[in-house]
Write a protein that holds these residues in place. Structure first.
Motif, PDB file in Angstrom:
ATOM      1  N   THR A 147       0.552  -1.218   0.049  1.00 37.04           N
ATOM      2  CA  THR A 147       0.112  -0.096   0.049  1.00 37.04           C
ATOM      3  C   THR A 147       0.813   1.011  -0.092  1.00 37.04           C
ATOM      4  OG1 THR A 147      -1.665  -1.288   1.072  1.00 37.04           O
ATOM      5  CG2 THR A 147      -1.915   1.128   0.844  1.00 37.04           C
ATOM      6  N   THR A 148       2.100   1.321   0.656  1.00 44.15           N
ATOM      7  CA  THR A 148       2.792   2.356   0.623  1.00 44.15           C
ATOM      8  C   THR A 148       3.374   2.681  -0.788  1.00 44.15           C
ATOM      9  OG1 THR A 148       3.596   1.886   2.936  1.00 44.15           O
ATOM     10  CG2 THR A 148       5.171   3.335   1.478  1.00 44.15           C
ATOM     11  N   ALA A 149       3.459   1.628  -1.535  1.00 46.85           N
ATOM     12  CA  ALA A 149       4.020   1.890  -2.827  1.00 46.85           C
ATOM     13  C   ALA A 149       2.842   2.831  -3.740  1.00 46.85           C
ATOM     14  CB  ALA A 149       4.221   0.483  -3.537  1.00 46.85           C
ATOM     15  N   LEU A 150       1.623   2.745  -3.258  1.00 49.79           N
ATOM     16  CA  LEU A 150       0.532   3.359  -4.048  1.00 49.79           C
ATOM     17  C   LEU A 150       0.393   4.788  -3.369  1.00 49.79           C
ATOM     18  CD1 LEU A 150      -2.170   0.724  -3.530  1.00 49.79           C
ATOM     19  CD2 LEU A 150      -0.894   1.031  -5.863  1.00 49.79           C
ATOM     20  N   THR A 151       1.163   5.343  -2.415  1.00 50.91           N
ATOM     21  CA  THR A 151       0.833   6.680  -2.016  1.00 50.91           C
ATOM     22  C   THR A 151       2.326   7.317  -1.626  1.00 50.91           C
ATOM     23  OG1 THR A 151       1.084   5.695   0.276  1.00 50.91           O
ATOM     24  CG2 THR A 151      -1.122   6.041  -0.708  1.00 50.91           C
ATOM     25  N   GLN A 152       3.232   7.121  -2.515  1.00 51.31           N
ATOM     26  CA  GLN A 152       4.508   7.890  -2.495  1.00 51.31           C
ATOM     27  C   GLN A 152       4.953   8.729  -3.608  1.00 51.31           C
ATOM     28  OE1 GLN A 152       7.241   4.810  -1.647  1.00 51.31           O
ATOM     29  NE2 GLN A 152       7.192   4.096  -3.504  1.00 51.31           N
ATOM     30  N   PRO A 153       3.978   9.843  -4.058  1.00 50.95           N
ATOM     31  CA  PRO A 153       4.244  10.319  -5.324  1.00 50.95           C
ATOM     32  C   PRO A 153       5.502  11.078  -5.345  1.00 50.95           C
ATOM     33  CG  PRO A 153       2.516  11.424  -4.037  1.00 50.95           C
ATOM     34  CD  PRO A 153       2.886  10.067  -3.430  1.00 50.95           C
ATOM     35  N   ARG A 154       6.021  11.435  -4.363  1.00 47.46           N
ATOM     36  CA  ARG A 154       7.196  12.464  -4.291  1.00 47.46           C
ATOM     37  C   ARG A 154       8.286  12.067  -3.490  1.00 47.46           C
ATOM     38  NH1 ARG A 154       2.626  14.686  -3.303  1.00 47.46           N
ATOM     39  NH2 ARG A 154       1.617  15.926  -4.712  1.00 47.46           N
ATOM     40  N   VAL A 155       8.099  11.244  -2.531  1.00 50.20           N
ATOM     41  CA  VAL A 155       9.293  10.724  -1.679  1.00 50.20           C
ATOM     42  C   VAL A 155       9.051   9.418  -1.865  1.00 50.20           C
ATOM     43  CG1 VAL A 155      10.180  10.436   0.758  1.00 50.20           C
ATOM     44  CG2 VAL A 155       9.082  12.592   0.016  1.00 50.20           C
ATOM     45  N   VAL A 156      10.348   8.775  -2.384  1.00 49.78           N
ATOM     46  CA  VAL A 156      10.219   7.382  -2.827  1.00 49.78           C
ATOM     47  C   VAL A 156      10.873   6.689  -1.285  1.00 49.78           C
ATOM     48  CG1 VAL A 156      11.333   5.248  -3.932  1.00 49.78           C
ATOM     49  CG2 VAL A 156      10.885   7.459  -4.805  1.00 49.78           C
ATOM     50  N   VAL A 157      10.016   5.649  -0.594  1.00 49.09           N
ATOM     51  CA  VAL A 157      10.055   5.181   0.485  1.00 49.09           C
ATOM     52  C   VAL A 157      10.488   3.465   0.132  1.00 49.09           C
ATOM     53  CG1 VAL A 157       9.370   4.301   2.788  1.00 49.09           C
ATOM     54  CG2 VAL A 157       8.743   6.624   1.863  1.00 49.09           C
ATOM     55  N   VAL A 158       9.511   3.081  -0.701  1.00 45.81           N
ATOM     56  CA  VAL A 158       9.698   1.859  -1.239  1.00 45.81           C
ATOM     57  C   VAL A 158      10.329   1.796  -2.526  1.00 45.81           C
ATOM     58  CG1 VAL A 158       8.447  -0.340  -1.678  1.00 45.81           C
ATOM     59  CG2 VAL A 158       7.586   0.814  -0.052  1.00 45.81           C
ATOM     60  N   SER A 159      11.439   0.903  -2.730  1.00 43.17           N
ATOM     61  CA  SER A 159      12.406   1.038  -3.870  1.00 43.17           C
ATOM     62  C   SER A 159      11.649   0.386  -5.052  1.00 43.17           C
ATOM     63  CB  SER A 159      13.814   0.370  -3.766  1.00 43.17           C
ATOM     64  OG  SER A 159      13.412  -0.879  -3.401  1.00 43.17           O
ATOM     65  N   THR A 160      10.604  -0.438  -5.036  1.00 43.92           N
ATOM     66  CA  THR A 160      10.172  -1.102  -6.196  1.00 43.92           C
ATOM     67  C   THR A 160       8.568  -0.797  -6.265  1.00 43.92           C
ATOM     68  OG1 THR A 160      11.610  -3.004  -5.828  1.00 43.92           O
ATOM     69  CG2 THR A 160       9.853  -3.286  -7.279  1.00 43.92           C
ATOM     70  N   PRO A 161       8.100   0.335  -7.097  1.00 40.55           N
ATOM     71  CA  PRO A 161       6.767   0.622  -7.269  1.00 40.55           C
ATOM     72  C   PRO A 161       5.875  -0.689  -7.647  1.00 40.55           C
ATOM     73  CG  PRO A 161       8.309   2.198  -8.363  1.00 40.55           C
ATOM     74  CD  PRO A 161       9.105   0.819  -7.958  1.00 40.55           C
TER      75      PRO A 161
END
Length: 110
Positions: free
Chosen positions: A93-107
């Motif tokens: 779910t985090t990968a779906l909500t990180q438009p500006r700051v990349v927290v999860v390396s694989t979208p």
């Protein structure tokens, strides 16, 4: 990934004194094995401070929580009402909500 959130109230320490101490300690946090980022938190109105820590894995979070650095934070006489909470990160779910700051390396969908 694993997250740790630590919050506490400042006691007998001005915001300026805290800022100096935080700046001195920052390199120690930066050097933590597996730490991806530490976000320094502040609620100036209520003299509450803390940090949001994002670790690569559970072992890294465990290492920090058992470290002298974490004990130093927990035992600091200027930090009252300390709370520490630990969370696993929902990477999907985090990968779906990180438009500006990349927290999860694989979208998702990559």
């Amino acid at each position: 990934m694993h997250a740790v959130v630590i919050t506490f109230d400042l006691v007998d320490m001005s915001p300026e004194q805290y800022a100096r101490v935080a700046a001195e300690l920052a390199p120690s946090f930066e050097a933590l094995p597996g730490l991806l980022t530490k976000v320094w938190l502040e609620d100036v109105e209520h003299a509450r401070r803390g940090g949001f820590y994002l670790f690569a894995d559970a072992a890294s979070a465990d290492g920090f929580l058992g470290s002298a650095l974490a004990r130093g934070v927990a035992e600091n006489p200027h930090f009252a009402g300390l709370e520490a909470r630990r969370f696993a990160v929902d990477e999907t779910t985090t990968a779906l909500t990180q438009p500006r700051v990349v927290v999860v390396s694989t979208p998702v969908g990559a």
